[in-house]
Write an enzyme that holds these catalytic residues in place. Structure first.
Site, PDB file in Angstrom:
ATOM      1  NE  ARG A  62      -7.307  -2.947   4.384  1.00 50.31           N
ATOM      2  CZ  ARG A  62      -8.117  -3.498   5.284  1.00 50.31           C
ATOM      3  NH1 ARG A  62      -8.931  -4.440   4.934  1.00 50.31           N
ATOM      4  NH2 ARG A  62      -8.138  -3.084   6.550  1.00 50.31           N
ATOM      5  CB  THR A  63      -0.307  -1.475   3.903  1.00 50.63           C
ATOM      6  OG1 THR A  63      -1.411  -0.607   3.662  1.00 50.63           O
ATOM      7  CG2 THR A  63       0.924  -0.911   3.215  1.00 50.63           C
ATOM      8  CE  LYS A  91      16.456  -4.680  22.980  1.00 52.76           C
ATOM      9  NZ  LYS A  91      17.536  -5.474  22.358  1.00 52.76           N
ATOM     10  NE  ARG A 112       0.807   1.642   7.535  1.00 49.90           N
ATOM     11  CZ  ARG A 112      -0.430   1.279   7.204  1.00 49.90           C
ATOM     12  NH1 ARG A 112      -1.246   0.792   8.119  1.00 49.90           N
ATOM     13  NH2 ARG A 112      -0.863   1.394   5.971  1.00 49.90           N
ATOM     14  CG  HIS A 140      -0.801   4.824   2.583  1.00 50.89           C
ATOM     15  ND1 HIS A 140       0.053   3.880   2.049  1.00 50.89           N
ATOM     16  CD2 HIS A 140      -1.729   4.128   3.293  1.00 50.89           C
ATOM     17  CE1 HIS A 140      -0.365   2.680   2.422  1.00 50.89           C
ATOM     18  NE2 HIS A 140      -1.431   2.802   3.169  1.00 50.89           N
TER      19      HIS A 140
HETATM   20  C1  NCD Z   1      -5.209   3.335   5.364  1.00 50.89           C
HETATM   21  C2  NCD Z   1      -4.027   3.871   6.157  1.00 50.89           C
HETATM   22  O1  NCD Z   1      -3.356   3.104   6.860  1.00 50.89           O
HETATM   23  O2  NCD Z   1      -3.789   5.055   6.035  1.00 50.89           O
HETATM   24  N1  NCD Z   1      -5.295   1.942   5.358  1.00 50.89           N
HETATM   25  C3  NCD Z   1      -4.631   1.251   4.387  1.00 50.89           C
HETATM   26  O3  NCD Z   1      -3.440   1.297   4.291  1.00 50.89           O
HETATM   27  N2  NCD Z   1      -5.383   0.589   3.483  1.00 50.89           N
HETATM   28  C4  NCD Z   1      -6.500   3.985   5.687  1.00 50.89           C
HETATM   29  C5  NCD Z   1      -6.943   3.995   7.115  1.00 50.89           C
HETATM   30  O4  NCD Z   1      -6.294   3.440   8.000  1.00 50.89           O
HETATM   31  O5  NCD Z   1      -8.002   4.580   7.357  1.00 50.89           O
END
Ligand code: NCD
Length: 316
Positions: A62-63, A91, A112, A140
């Site tokens: 999703r993100t 590397k 991320r 997040h």
């Molecule tokens: C979450 C995350 O990556 O922290 N997912 C997301 O971004 N929607 C929640 C999760 O992974 O449980």
């Protein structure tokens, strides 16, 4: 201050943790997201010629895809990678060097990374705005923008809500960010539902206390469900466990099913950042109170608003 001035203030900023934007600034972003939802076509060329870099050193559906789609829907373009193995991190390159380099190719960088605090290091090295799309078990903030937009749209506002948060409150970064953000709104009350081993870390309790919000910690999912406005379910974060046995023991402790939903008020909404593993029975999906897929879609709209604001493109 009006929305236009508040959005102007976001131009060129980073978003690393939820508190980086004030409730007023978030409100202006949510208003913009609402306008985009109403008339997406009006925004389809706003970011023409701009490039978003998505650097994902950890898995994501999703993100990453909602950020990329958000940029494409604004008429911009995207570059990036979706696993560390396909970048020069394999590397031995430092995140600071990667981000400094990529900032030379793009107008905004979304990261991320499995290490807590990595985005802050990255932001120092970057010449363009950096957005934290999840740093380990820490924060997040764009999931939180998604969550708050959803609560606002579903409940009509962000004040005076009793929010139950259930599952892995220790490693769940979406939980830490949600709690920090909601602690800034008047009348928020938290019911924190987790096993002893997965209670919220002390820095999150500090956020709650700083906001002066009442809270209870319980292991019993049924305990407070009858009085909740929002129930925020989370999965147990397998990838952050040190041993498999603990994960297996804890992973199915809380399962929201139709029977438990009968204990909940008609007006309560069920949220989940997704991905879901077992913690919400798929039968619950049919319940009109289950809003997690709407929530995922809202994530794309609020990220469109965020991109416009950080790039200073929200000119009427
Ligand atoms: C979450 C995350 O990556 O922290 N997912 C997301 O971004 N929607 C929640 C999760 O992974 O449980």
């Amino acid at each position: 201050m009006g929305d236009a001035a508040l959005l102007q203030r976001l131009k060129g900023r980073n978003l690393l943790e939820p508190g980086d934007f004030s409730p007023d600034e978030c409100g202006a972003l949510f208003d913009l997201a609402d306008r985009i939802i109403k008339d997406p076509a009006a925004y389809e060329a706003r970011a023409k010629g701009k490039i978003l870099a998505a650097l994902f050193f950890e898995p994501s559906t999703r993100t990453r895809l909602s950020f990329e789609t958000a940029m494409l829907k604004l008429g911009g373009q995207t570059i990036g990678f979706s696993e560390a193995q396909s970048s020069s991190a394999a590397k031995g390159e430092s995140i600071a060097d990667t981000v400094r380099t990529v900032g030379g190719y793009s107008d905004i960088t979304v990261i991320r990374h499995p290490k807590e605090g990595s985005c802050r290091v990255a932001a120092k090295a970057s010449g363009v705005p950096v957005v934290n799309a999840g740093d380990g078990g820490h924060h997040h903030p764009t999931q939180t923008l998604t969550d708050l937009l959803t609560i606002r749209r579903e409940k009509g506002g962000l004040e005076g809500l009793r929010i139950g948060v259930c599952g892995d409150l220790k490693f769940g970064r979406t939980v830490h960010s949600l709690i920090r953000a909601m602690s800034a709104y008047a009348g928020t009350e938290f019911v924190l539902i987790s096993p002893e081993e997965l209670r919220v870390p002390s820095y999150v309790i500090r956020d709650i206390k700083r906001g002066g919000c009442p809270y209870t910690e319980t292991q019993d999912m049924r305990a407070g469900i009858a009085k909740l406005d929002v129930l925020y379910m989370t999965r147990v974060q397998k990838e952050r466990f040190f041993n498999e046995e603990d994960y297996i023991r804890l992973k199915d402790l809380y399962i929201l099913d139709t029977e438990r939903m009968r204990l909940a008020p008609e007006s309560m909404i069920v949220m989940h950042p997704l991905p879901r593993v077992n913690e919400i029975d798929t039968d619950v999906d049919k319940d009109p109170r289950a809003v997690y897929f709407t929530q995922a879609k809202n994530g794309m709209y609020v990220r469109m608003a965020l991109i416009l604001a950080l790039l200073g493109l929200e000119v009427e």
